[in-house]
Design a protein around this motif. Structure first.
Motif, mmCIF file in Angstrom:
data_model
loop_
_atom_site.group_PDB
_atom_site.id
_atom_site.type_symbol
_atom_site.label_atom_id
_atom_site.label_comp_id
_atom_site.label_asym_id
_atom_site.label_seq_id
_atom_site.Cartn_x
_atom_site.Cartn_y
_atom_site.Cartn_z
ATOM 1 N N LYS A 1 47.097 40.235 38.577
ATOM 2 C CA LYS A 1 45.999 41.206 38.667
ATOM 3 C C LYS A 1 46.223 42.156 39.843
ATOM 4 C CE LYS A 1 42.046 40.332 40.579
ATOM 5 N NZ LYS A 1 41.798 41.529 41.427
ATOM 6 N N THR B 1 40.926 45.400 42.041
ATOM 7 C CA THR B 1 40.310 45.694 40.752
ATOM 8 C C THR B 1 39.438 44.526 40.306
ATOM 9 O OG1 THR B 1 42.237 44.828 39.546
ATOM 10 C CG2 THR B 1 42.209 47.178 40.072
ATOM 11 N N THR B 2 38.468 44.814 39.455
ATOM 12 C CA THR B 2 37.522 43.801 38.991
ATOM 13 C C THR B 2 37.613 43.673 37.473
ATOM 14 O OG1 THR B 2 36.014 44.329 40.805
ATOM 15 C CG2 THR B 2 35.103 43.103 38.939
ATOM 16 N N GLN C 1 35.689 36.243 33.252
ATOM 17 C CA GLN C 1 35.874 37.073 34.438
ATOM 18 C C GLN C 1 36.515 36.278 35.573
ATOM 19 O OE1 GLN C 1 31.857 38.482 35.043
ATOM 20 N NE2 GLN C 1 32.277 40.427 34.010
ATOM 21 N N SER D 1 36.575 42.708 33.607
ATOM 22 C CA SER D 1 35.313 42.796 32.874
ATOM 23 C C SER D 1 35.438 42.024 31.568
ATOM 24 C CB SER D 1 34.948 44.253 32.593
ATOM 25 O OG SER D 1 35.907 44.858 31.746
ATOM 26 N N ALA E 1 40.141 37.109 37.185
ATOM 27 C CA ALA E 1 40.176 37.492 38.600
ATOM 28 C C ALA E 1 41.181 36.670 39.391
ATOM 29 C CB ALA E 1 38.785 37.339 39.211
ATOM 30 N N PHE F 1 41.419 43.645 32.208
ATOM 31 C CA PHE F 1 41.779 43.616 33.619
ATOM 32 C C PHE F 1 42.988 44.514 33.817
ATOM 33 C CE2 PHE F 1 43.584 40.017 31.393
ATOM 34 C CZ PHE F 1 44.928 40.063 31.703
#
Length: 475
Positions: free
Chosen positions: A264, A268-269, A255, A271, A259, A284
């Motif tokens: 990216k 947004t996050t 993660q 997983s 990130a 992502f």
């Protein structure tokens, strides 16, 4: 006797003698102006200046010379009229083509019409124009020509039925606009970027070559436009570690790396979830399908370095030939003069330090945290960047022989993002070891304090320069 200025030939001759040079001069200046601006209309003006206008003058003079007989019955006049009519047709059609299609704005219906339809329309109009010229000049019966054109079109249409189908399908695709140049499509298992759309087919760059897909195939089947997904494009990949690696540590690492990717999508996050055994899935979102390949490449590159720093076995490999006792001891000997260490002190420091490597683009340390170690740069280059609104302002660089994390001694938070510009190798010295060395070597504390002051000044200078630049733009 009738005065010469009342003769029938006088005013036509005056028009040619005076009007022709004036018109040619105006057309020459107009053509030059269009050519300097790069406008394609200069070619049409050149045709008007060099052929049409002089031929009109010749036709006027020729009809005056043959005035004694019916000018329409003179063969020379008919030939001149025929040539003049043909040139006028070419002038009008080429002018319309340039104004409507050559200079059409991108995205308009004129820009999307296939060239074959324009060519067919041009041929038909030339044929009709010539028929009209022959009717007016030679009194020819053109009814047969139109009949032949109708019958010929029917025969050609039946003969080319299979070839015309893709053309019509391509025309529907162009007007419906389900995709545009640069969009990414998933059509029948073929996935790639649209690089060309013509009257017959769509060219898709799949990364392994150009796929030529007939328009009829696209029009008769379903496909997915990957570029129209509402602003984001999901990316997922699977990776494996060893079954001895703690799943929580692996998930946190995946993660964190996802990130930090520059591709990216903001807000947004990512997983990551265990898939069972040694397999993990990470997902992502990026800005579009065109960034999927680059994002996955950077992700795998950074993950390789991060897994080795964390002691995790990416792809089941738990070995790291780079981190050896010999290379670690040599690194300690390299920084010993900077820390004012004697031989025995250097030997005592070896067991508590460690070597780390970072890939280009990785962040070594982020602002807002208190460092727990000094990192001496052994090779590569690190850039210190100051966060300012949505920007990262370059403040200074740290080259081999220097160090970062100097505020570990004063327990202050870091002000900058420390980003590796190349592959960077650092020797990590824990703050506890630095505290012990400082007690026996006050000069080291002065050196670190000087570095802290210099880095603070670099940050202030970068911010001041950017603010002054924004004020100058605003004013």
């Amino acid at each position: 006797m009738t005065p010469f200025w009342q003769q029938d030939w006088f005013w036509p001759a005056i028009v040619v003698i005076i009007g022709l040079p004036v018109v040619l001069l105006v057309l020459t200046e107009w053509q030059s102006n269009l050519q300097r601006r790069g406008n394609d209309l200069h070619k049409i003006i050149g045709l008007l200046r060099n052929a049409v206008v002089p031929l009109i003058a010749i036709f006027i003079l020729s009809t005056q010379v043959t005035e004694a007989v019916d000018p329409k019955e003179v063969t020379a006049n008919r030939i001149i009229g025929t040539v003049l009519g043909f040139l006028v047709i070419i002038f009008v059609l080429n002018g319309l083509n340039i104004m409507l299609f050559t200079n059409a704005r991108k995205g308009t219906w004129r820009e999307k019409i296939p060239s074959i339809f324009v060519d067919i329309a041009r041929i038909v109009l030339i044929a009709l124009g010539l028929a009209l010229v022959f009717k007016l000049v030679w009194n020819a019966d053109v009814g047969g020509i139109f009949t032949a054109l109708g019958v010929g079109s029917l025969v050609i249409g039946l003969a080319l039925q299979s070839a015309v189908g893709p053309v019509i399908a391509g025309l529907f695709l162009l007007f419906e606009q389900p995709f545009r140049l640069g969009d990414w499509l998933d059509a029948g298992g073929a996935r790639g970027r649209v690089v060309e759309v013509n009257w017959r087919s769509v060219h898709i760059d799949t990364g392994n070559g150009i796929l030529i897909m007939p328009n009829s195939s696209l029009a008769g089947a379903s496909f997915t436009n990957l570029s129209r997904t509402g602003g984001t494009f999901p990316v997922s990949t699977e990776v494996t570690f060893t079954t001895d690696d703690p799943p929580a540590a692996v998930v946190a690492l995946l993660q964190r790396i996802a990130a930090e990717l520059p591709q990216k999508y903001p807000g947004t996050t990512p997983s990551a979830v265990p898939m069972g055994g040694a397999a993990y899935s990470v997902s992502f979102e990026v800005r579009g399908p065109s960034q999927e390949g680059d994002a996955l490449a950077v992700f795998r590159l950074w993950l390789w370095y991060a897994a080795r720093r964390a002691g995790l076995g990416l792809d089941g490999d738990t070995t790291d030939d780079f981190v050896t006792d010999e290379r670690r001891d040599a690194a300690v000997d390299t920084i010993a003069p900077t820390l004012y260490l004697g031989a025995d002190d250097a030997i005592a420091l070896r067991p508590v330090v460690r070597l780390e490597r970072y890939a280009a683009g990785e962040t070594i340390m982020r602002p807002g945290v208190v460092p727990r170690a000094l990192r001496f740069v052994l090779s590569g280059s690190v850039e210190l960047r100051v966060p300012f609104e949505d920007e990262q302002l370059p403040a200074s660089r740290v080259e081999a022989g220097d160090y970062v994390g100097q505020t570990a001694l004063t327990r202050e938070v870091v002000q900058t993002n420390q980003v590796a510009l190349t592959e960077v190798t650092v020797l990590v010295v824990p703050v506890e070891a630095i505290d012990t060395i400082v007690r026996s070597s006050p000069q080291l504390a002065k050196d670190i304090g000087a570095v802290i002051d210099r880095r603070h000044q670099d940050v202030a200078d970068a911010l001041e320069a950017r603010i002054a630049q924004l004020r100058a733009v605003a004013s």
